[in-house]
Design a protein around this motif. Structure first.
Motif, PDB file in Angstrom:
ATOM      1  N   LEU A 196       0.825  -1.206   0.000  1.00 37.55           N
ATOM      2  CA  LEU A 196       0.000   0.000   0.000  1.00 37.55           C
ATOM      3  C   LEU A 196       0.863   1.261   0.000  1.00 37.55           C
ATOM      4  O   LEU A 196       0.512   2.260  -0.634  1.00 37.55           O
ATOM      5  CB  LEU A 196      -0.935  -0.003   1.210  1.00 37.55           C
ATOM      6  N   ASN A 197       1.979   1.200   0.705  1.00 34.67           N
ATOM      7  CA  ASN A 197       2.890   2.350   0.695  1.00 34.67           C
ATOM      8  C   ASN A 197       3.417   2.631  -0.704  1.00 34.67           C
ATOM      9  O   ASN A 197       3.540   3.784  -1.124  1.00 34.67           O
ATOM     10  CB  ASN A 197       4.059   2.108   1.645  1.00 34.67           C
ATOM     11  N   TYR A 198       3.759   1.565  -1.434  1.00 28.60           N
ATOM     12  CA  TYR A 198       4.241   1.769  -2.794  1.00 28.60           C
ATOM     13  C   TYR A 198       3.137   2.340  -3.674  1.00 28.60           C
ATOM     14  O   TYR A 198       3.390   3.220  -4.516  1.00 28.60           O
ATOM     15  CB  TYR A 198       4.778   0.461  -3.376  1.00 28.60           C
ATOM     16  N   TYR A 199       1.916   1.865  -3.491  1.00 33.64           N
ATOM     17  CA  TYR A 199       0.822   2.429  -4.281  1.00 33.64           C
ATOM     18  C   TYR A 199       0.664   3.916  -3.978  1.00 33.64           C
ATOM     19  O   TYR A 199       0.497   4.733  -4.901  1.00 33.64           O
ATOM     20  CB  TYR A 199      -0.481   1.677  -4.000  1.00 33.64           C
ATOM     21  N   PRO A 233       2.480   4.845   6.303  1.00 36.21           N
ATOM     22  CA  PRO A 233       3.047   5.503   5.114  1.00 36.21           C
ATOM     23  C   PRO A 233       4.066   6.573   5.486  1.00 36.21           C
ATOM     24  O   PRO A 233       3.915   7.758   5.218  1.00 36.21           O
ATOM     25  CB  PRO A 233       1.810   6.094   4.425  1.00 36.21           C
ATOM     26  N   TYR A 234       5.159   6.113   6.135  1.00 36.83           N
ATOM     27  CA  TYR A 234       6.105   7.021   6.776  1.00 36.83           C
ATOM     28  C   TYR A 234       6.905   7.863   5.796  1.00 36.83           C
ATOM     29  O   TYR A 234       7.307   8.977   6.129  1.00 36.83           O
ATOM     30  CB  TYR A 234       7.067   6.223   7.666  1.00 36.83           C
ATOM     31  N   THR A 235       7.180   7.360   4.595  1.00 41.13           N
ATOM     32  CA  THR A 235       8.077   8.103   3.699  1.00 41.13           C
ATOM     33  C   THR A 235       7.372   9.216   2.938  1.00 41.13           C
ATOM     34  O   THR A 235       8.044  10.062   2.347  1.00 41.13           O
ATOM     35  CB  THR A 235       8.752   7.172   2.676  1.00 41.13           C
ATOM     36  N   ILE A 236       6.061   9.215   2.946  1.00 44.86           N
ATOM     37  CA  ILE A 236       5.363  10.190   2.101  1.00 44.86           C
ATOM     38  C   ILE A 236       4.419  11.099   2.877  1.00 44.86           C
ATOM     39  O   ILE A 236       3.904  12.056   2.305  1.00 44.86           O
ATOM     40  CB  ILE A 236       4.570   9.482   0.981  1.00 44.86           C
ATOM     41  N   ILE A 281      13.063  20.934   8.516  1.00 47.69           N
ATOM     42  CA  ILE A 281      12.762  19.704   9.239  1.00 47.69           C
ATOM     43  C   ILE A 281      13.558  18.570   8.610  1.00 47.69           C
ATOM     44  O   ILE A 281      13.484  18.350   7.399  1.00 47.69           O
ATOM     45  CB  ILE A 281      11.258  19.389   9.170  1.00 47.69           C
ATOM     46  N   VAL A 282      14.323  17.850   9.412  1.00 52.81           N
ATOM     47  CA  VAL A 282      15.086  16.689   8.942  1.00 52.81           C
ATOM     48  C   VAL A 282      14.400  15.436   9.475  1.00 52.81           C
ATOM     49  O   VAL A 282      14.197  15.295  10.685  1.00 52.81           O
ATOM     50  CB  VAL A 282      16.551  16.744   9.413  1.00 52.81           C
ATOM     51  N   ILE A 283      14.020  14.531   8.577  1.00 49.07           N
ATOM     52  CA  ILE A 283      13.254  13.341   8.939  1.00 49.07           C
ATOM     53  C   ILE A 283      14.164  12.121   8.860  1.00 49.07           C
ATOM     54  O   ILE A 283      14.725  11.823   7.803  1.00 49.07           O
ATOM     55  CB  ILE A 283      12.041  13.161   8.006  1.00 49.07           C
ATOM     56  N   LEU A 284      14.296  11.412   9.974  1.00 47.84           N
ATOM     57  CA  LEU A 284      15.192  10.261  10.064  1.00 47.84           C
ATOM     58  C   LEU A 284      14.448   9.059  10.631  1.00 47.84           C
ATOM     59  O   LEU A 284      13.610   9.191  11.518  1.00 47.84           O
ATOM     60  CB  LEU A 284      16.381  10.572  10.984  1.00 47.84           C
ATOM     61  N   LEU A 300      14.131  14.506   3.744  1.00 42.66           N
ATOM     62  CA  LEU A 300      13.906  13.097   4.069  1.00 42.66           C
ATOM     63  C   LEU A 300      15.185  12.326   3.759  1.00 42.66           C
ATOM     64  O   LEU A 300      15.637  12.293   2.613  1.00 42.66           O
ATOM     65  CB  LEU A 300      12.742  12.555   3.240  1.00 42.66           C
ATOM     66  N   VAL A 301      15.775  11.712   4.771  1.00 40.56           N
ATOM     67  CA  VAL A 301      16.981  10.896   4.595  1.00 40.56           C
ATOM     68  C   VAL A 301      16.540   9.450   4.396  1.00 40.56           C
ATOM     69  O   VAL A 301      15.809   8.897   5.219  1.00 40.56           O
ATOM     70  CB  VAL A 301      17.916  11.023   5.806  1.00 40.56           C
TER      71      VAL A 301
END
Length: 311
Positions: A96-99, A143-146, A206-209, A161-162
């Motif tokens: 679902l994350n990829y979608y 869906p953490y990366t987006i 904001i730096v997201i790790l 986003l790293v």
């Protein structure tokens, strides 16, 4: 317990030749889906992701075996059937994350705003008001990366986003193109990441790790789910060296498919302790917070690599 041990031995002995042979096809399928997915009705796209995730929940699939191994630590009292059910849901969540990754860059501003909700935004606003940037660290849940692609409009700044580098360079480039939504910059782990992160913090961004899996070389061993576990020392080191507030948080996928993010108050950091001790202490605090988030719904912890070796 004996059956679990036998299953682990069998999994280690299973040939991965089928998986290796399938990888080129998966890469081709990924590229095709990146073109087709944005044109699918959302209900159909999400349903297809769930079906694909269920189909991949098989012993021959290395990520499925890795998820099962992690869940045996996270849910030590769960029986095999329950672990397999949760592992299937993890793979469905990854699909679902990829979608979403394929779909979100094509959404309108209004659709993006409707795709995510959040609580604790005031903690990020307050941290940004200090003018040193903000380090946000979270487990790989939902869906953490987006999610920041939708939330960044809530802040008068950008987010960096790293991300981990994907082995296939073409897929790596394609994924990061889609992650670079308006207001979002993406930096893969590598020689330039430190410079990019410091530049973002100086600009009050904001730096997201991620903080729940050791990827690079800069790690510190802390307790995570009761086990000594190497976890990234980067978030703690950045906060200590730059004075940037460190905010923990978590993302979940709601039953209606929307992303939900929460942000905690900035972590209390003792800056008087010697740096190695302070880094370990802060990383341990982060580990405890992430552990609590993951325990609430292990099926949303979408890590498909082994975090712990076999006991």
């Amino acid at each position: 317990m004996a059956s679990w041990s036998a299953e682990r031995r069998a999994a280690r002995q299973t040939s991965t030749s089928g998986w290796a042979a399938l990888q080129p096809s998966l890469a081709l399928g990924y590229r095709a889906l990146a073109v087709l997915a944005p044109h699918l009705p959302a209900a159909l796209g999400y349903r297809a992701g769930e079906v694909l995730g269920a189909l991949l929940a098989q012993p021959w699939f290395p990520p499925y075996r890795a998820v099962l191994a992690n869940l045996r630590v996270v849910m030590p009292e769960a029986d095999r059937a329950h672990c397999q059910l949760v592992a299937r849901r993890v793979l469905q969540g990854i699909c679902l994350n990829y979608y979403d990754l394929f779909r979100w860059p094509h959404l309108s501003d209004g659709e993006l705003r409707a795709a995510a909700t959040a609580q604790g935004l005031e903690h990020v606003h307050g941290a940004l008001a200090r003018g040193r940037g903000v380090v946000v660290v979270a487990p790989h849940c939902g869906p953490y990366t987006i999610v920041f692609g939708a939330l960044i409009r809530q802040f008068d700044t950008r987010a960096l986003l790293v991300v981990e580098r994907i082995a296939d360079p073409q897929i790596h480039a394609a994924v990061n193109r889609m992650r670079r939504m308006p207001g979002i910059d993406v930096e893969p782990l590598g020689p330039q990441v430190g410079r990019a992160v410091l530049r973002a913090l100086r600009r009050n961004q904001i730096v997201i790790l991620g903080g729940d899996r050791a990827i690079g070389a800069n790690n510190v061993v802390v307790r995570f789910f009761g086990r000594p576990t190497p976890l990234p020392s980067g978030p703690a080191t950045l906060a200590l060296r730059t004075g940037a507030p460190l905010v923990t948080g978590c993302v979940r996928r709601l039953p209606d498919r929307r992303a939900w993010a929460c942000f905690d108050p900035p972590l209390a950091i003792d800056r008087s302790a010697p740096t190695p001790t302070a880094v370990r202490d802060v990383t341990q605090k982060i580990a405890y917070i992430m552990e609590a988030y993951i325990r609430r719904d292990p099926a949303q912890w979408l890590v498909a690599q082994r975090v712990w070796p076999d006991p």
